[in-house]
Design a protein around this motif. Sequence first.
Motif, PDB file in Angstrom:
ATOM      1  N   THR A  40      78.586 -59.685  24.458  1.00 21.71           N
ATOM      2  CA  THR A  40      78.431 -58.603  23.483  1.00 21.71           C
ATOM      3  C   THR A  40      77.015 -58.029  23.493  1.00 21.71           C
ATOM      4  O   THR A  40      76.746 -57.048  22.811  1.00 21.71           O
ATOM      5  N   SER A  41      76.116 -58.618  24.285  1.00 19.40           N
ATOM      6  CA  SER A  41      74.749 -58.099  24.412  1.00 19.40           C
ATOM      7  C   SER A  41      74.745 -56.857  25.307  1.00 19.40           C
ATOM      8  O   SER A  41      75.753 -56.516  25.933  1.00 19.40           O
ATOM      9  N   ASP A  42      73.609 -56.178  25.381  1.00 18.86           N
ATOM     10  CA  ASP A  42      73.490 -55.002  26.252  1.00 18.86           C
ATOM     11  C   ASP A  42      73.762 -55.360  27.709  1.00 18.86           C
ATOM     12  O   ASP A  42      74.408 -54.593  28.424  1.00 18.86           O
ATOM     13  N   LEU A  43      73.273 -56.518  28.148  1.00 23.95           N
ATOM     14  CA  LEU A  43      73.524 -56.935  29.530  1.00 23.95           C
ATOM     15  C   LEU A  43      75.015 -57.213  29.746  1.00 23.95           C
ATOM     16  O   LEU A  43      75.583 -56.847  30.770  1.00 23.95           O
ATOM     17  N   GLY A  44      75.645 -57.842  28.773  1.00 23.48           N
ATOM     18  CA  GLY A  44      77.069 -58.115  28.870  1.00 23.48           C
ATOM     19  C   GLY A  44      77.896 -56.838  28.919  1.00 23.48           C
ATOM     20  O   GLY A  44      78.867 -56.742  29.668  1.00 23.48           O
ATOM     21  N   LYS A  45      77.486 -55.853  28.144  1.00 26.25           N
ATOM     22  CA  LYS A  45      78.186 -54.562  28.154  1.00 26.25           C
ATOM     23  C   LYS A  45      78.034 -53.886  29.510  1.00 26.25           C
ATOM     24  O   LYS A  45      78.956 -53.224  29.988  1.00 26.25           O
ATOM     25  N   LEU A  46      76.889 -54.067  30.134  1.00 27.10           N
ATOM     26  CA  LEU A  46      76.656 -53.513  31.471  1.00 27.10           C
ATOM     27  C   LEU A  46      77.639 -54.119  32.470  1.00 27.10           C
ATOM     28  O   LEU A  46      78.191 -53.424  33.320  1.00 27.10           O
ATOM     29  N   ILE A  47      77.885 -55.412  32.342  1.00 30.28           N
ATOM     30  CA  ILE A  47      78.820 -56.118  33.225  1.00 30.28           C
ATOM     31  C   ILE A  47      80.254 -55.672  32.954  1.00 30.28           C
ATOM     32  O   ILE A  47      81.051 -55.506  33.874  1.00 30.28           O
ATOM     33  N   ARG A  48      80.578 -55.462  31.695  1.00 28.33           N
ATOM     34  CA  ARG A  48      81.947 -55.088  31.329  1.00 28.33           C
ATOM     35  C   ARG A  48      82.278 -53.638  31.671  1.00 28.33           C
ATOM     36  O   ARG A  48      83.440 -53.258  31.676  1.00 28.33           O
ATOM     37  N   ASN A  49      81.262 -52.845  31.974  1.00 27.97           N
ATOM     38  CA  ASN A  49      81.480 -51.442  32.330  1.00 27.97           C
ATOM     39  C   ASN A  49      82.160 -51.389  33.692  1.00 27.97           C
ATOM     40  O   ASN A  49      81.578 -51.733  34.716  1.00 27.97           O
ATOM     41  N   GLY A  50      83.393 -50.950  33.719  1.00 32.27           N
ATOM     42  CA  GLY A  50      84.198 -50.935  34.937  1.00 32.27           C
ATOM     43  C   GLY A  50      83.650 -50.050  36.049  1.00 32.27           C
ATOM     44  O   GLY A  50      84.067 -50.165  37.198  1.00 32.27           O
ATOM     45  N   LYS A  51      82.704 -49.182  35.738  1.00 38.95           N
ATOM     46  CA  LYS A  51      82.113 -48.311  36.757  1.00 38.95           C
ATOM     47  C   LYS A  51      81.060 -49.045  37.589  1.00 38.95           C
ATOM     48  O   LYS A  51      80.676 -48.575  38.651  1.00 38.95           O
ATOM     49  N   ASN A  52      80.578 -50.167  37.077  1.00 37.33           N
ATOM     50  CA  ASN A  52      79.526 -50.921  37.760  1.00 37.33           C
ATOM     51  C   ASN A  52      80.125 -51.979  38.678  1.00 37.33           C
ATOM     52  O   ASN A  52      81.173 -52.534  38.391  1.00 37.33           O
ATOM     53  N   LYS A  53      79.427 -52.240  39.768  1.00 39.96           N
ATOM     54  CA  LYS A  53      79.850 -53.286  40.700  1.00 39.96           C
ATOM     55  C   LYS A  53      79.071 -54.563  40.359  1.00 39.96           C
ATOM     56  O   LYS A  53      77.838 -54.561  40.364  1.00 39.96           O
ATOM     57  N   VAL A  54      79.788 -55.633  40.085  1.00 45.30           N
ATOM     58  CA  VAL A  54      79.164 -56.898  39.696  1.00 45.30           C
ATOM     59  C   VAL A  54      79.308 -57.900  40.836  1.00 45.30           C
ATOM     60  O   VAL A  54      80.417 -58.160  41.302  1.00 45.30           O
ATOM     61  N   MET A  55      78.169 -58.435  41.276  1.00 44.61           N
ATOM     62  CA  MET A  55      78.174 -59.468  42.324  1.00 44.61           C
ATOM     63  C   MET A  55      77.595 -60.742  41.721  1.00 44.61           C
ATOM     64  O   MET A  55      76.491 -60.738  41.182  1.00 44.61           O
ATOM     65  N   ARG A  56      78.369 -61.827  41.825  1.00 50.43           N
ATOM     66  CA  ARG A  56      77.936 -63.111  41.283  1.00 50.43           C
ATOM     67  C   ARG A  56      77.555 -64.052  42.413  1.00 50.43           C
ATOM     68  O   ARG A  56      78.166 -64.027  43.478  1.00 50.43           O
ATOM     69  N   GLU A  57      76.535 -64.871  42.140  1.00 48.91           N
ATOM     70  CA  GLU A  57      76.073 -65.851  43.130  1.00 48.91           C
ATOM     71  C   GLU A  57      75.823 -65.170  44.475  1.00 48.91           C
ATOM     72  O   GLU A  57      76.356 -65.576  45.502  1.00 48.91           O
ATOM     73  N   TRP A  58      75.000 -64.116  44.440  1.00 49.27           N
ATOM     74  CA  TRP A  58      74.739 -63.294  45.621  1.00 49.27           C
ATOM     75  C   TRP A  58      73.625 -63.909  46.460  1.00 49.27           C
ATOM     76  O   TRP A  58      72.463 -63.894  46.063  1.00 49.27           O
ATOM     77  N   PRO A  59      73.948 -64.483  47.632  1.00 47.73           N
ATOM     78  CA  PRO A  59      72.907 -65.091  48.480  1.00 47.73           C
ATOM     79  C   PRO A  59      72.162 -64.015  49.259  1.00 47.73           C
ATOM     80  O   PRO A  59      72.749 -62.997  49.641  1.00 47.73           O
ATOM     81  N   PHE A  60      70.873 -64.233  49.461  1.00 47.60           N
ATOM     82  CA  PHE A  60      70.104 -63.276  50.241  1.00 47.60           C
ATOM     83  C   PHE A  60      69.092 -63.992  51.122  1.00 47.60           C
ATOM     84  O   PHE A  60      68.680 -65.117  50.852  1.00 47.60           O
ATOM     85  N   THR A  61      68.721 -63.316  52.195  1.00 43.35           N
ATOM     86  CA  THR A  61      67.636 -63.735  53.087  1.00 43.35           C
ATOM     87  C   THR A  61      66.805 -62.486  53.314  1.00 43.35           C
ATOM     88  O   THR A  61      67.345 -61.435  53.678  1.00 43.35           O
ATOM     89  N   TYR A  62      65.506 -62.594  53.086  1.00 43.68           N
ATOM     90  CA  TYR A  62      64.636 -61.418  53.115  1.00 43.68           C
ATOM     91  C   TYR A  62      63.333 -61.766  53.835  1.00 43.68           C
ATOM     92  O   TYR A  62      62.697 -62.768  53.519  1.00 43.68           O
ATOM     93  N   ALA A  63      62.967 -60.950  54.796  1.00 45.39           N
ATOM     94  CA  ALA A  63      61.706 -61.165  55.526  1.00 45.39           C
ATOM     95  C   ALA A  63      60.628 -60.280  54.919  1.00 45.39           C
ATOM     96  O   ALA A  63      60.851 -59.106  54.619  1.00 45.39           O
ATOM     97  N   THR A  64      59.453 -60.852  54.727  1.00 43.17           N
ATOM     98  CA  THR A  64      58.321 -60.111  54.181  1.00 43.17           C
ATOM     99  C   THR A  64      57.038 -60.618  54.827  1.00 43.17           C
ATOM    100  O   THR A  64      57.044 -61.657  55.496  1.00 43.17           O
ATOM    101  N   ASN A  65      55.956 -59.899  54.631  1.00 39.76           N
ATOM    102  CA  ASN A  65      54.670 -60.352  55.149  1.00 39.76           C
ATOM    103  C   ASN A  65      54.162 -61.529  54.329  1.00 39.76           C
ATOM    104  O   ASN A  65      54.307 -61.546  53.100  1.00 39.76           O
ATOM    105  N   VAL A  66      53.555 -62.474  54.989  1.00 40.11           N
ATOM    106  CA  VAL A  66      52.969 -63.634  54.314  1.00 40.11           C
ATOM    107  C   VAL A  66      51.998 -63.173  53.230  1.00 40.11           C
ATOM    108  O   VAL A  66      51.943 -63.737  52.141  1.00 40.11           O
TER     109      VAL A  66
END
Length: 155
Positions: A40-66
Motif C-alpha cells: 500500500t506504500s508508494d513503492l508498492g503502488k508502483l509495482i501494482r501498476n500494470g503498465k510497469n515491468k517488474v523484475m524480481r531477483e534480477w542478476p547482473f554483471t557489470y564491468a567498470t573502471n577500477v
Amino acid sequence: AAGVNANTIRQTIEKLVSEKYITKEIAGKINARAILDFFTSDLGKLIRNGKNKVMREWPFTYATNVSELYPEMKNCQDEKIIVQGIIDMLVQTQDGAVIIDFKTDRGKQEEVSLRAEKYASQIKWYCKAAAGILGLKKIEGHLYFLNANTSVKVL
C-alpha cells in the motif's frame, strides 16, 4: 500484485505451507502486516501498476573502471573490474526505472537512517549497473526496511 490485501496474503502463506515451500513454523514468523504495508506504500503502488515491468531477483554483471570503485588506486585508472549482484526488485516505468532493495534488519524506526547509510553505496552501484546494462537515463534506488515499514530513497 494488483489484489493484495490481508486475505490474499494469508491465502498465499497457506498455499506455501500446503505445497511445502515453507513450514508452519516459518509461516508463523511472516509479518503479513509489513507485507500489506509495503504493497500500500508508494513503492508498492508502483509495482501494482500494470503498465510497469517488474523484475524480481534480477542478476547482473557489470564491468567498470577500477578507479570508479576504488578512486584511491591511482596506478590502476584504466583497469576494468567486474561488479556482480542480484537486485531484489527492478521496476521499469515509462520514465525510467526504480530499484528496490528489501532489508529485514531488526531495529527501531529512528535507526533507519543510520542503516540506510550502511547500504547506500550498494544501492548506488545497483543503479549504475542497471542504468548501464539497460541503457536507462533515469533511475532511482530505494531501500525498504520491512520491520520498520519504511522506505529510504538513496538515489
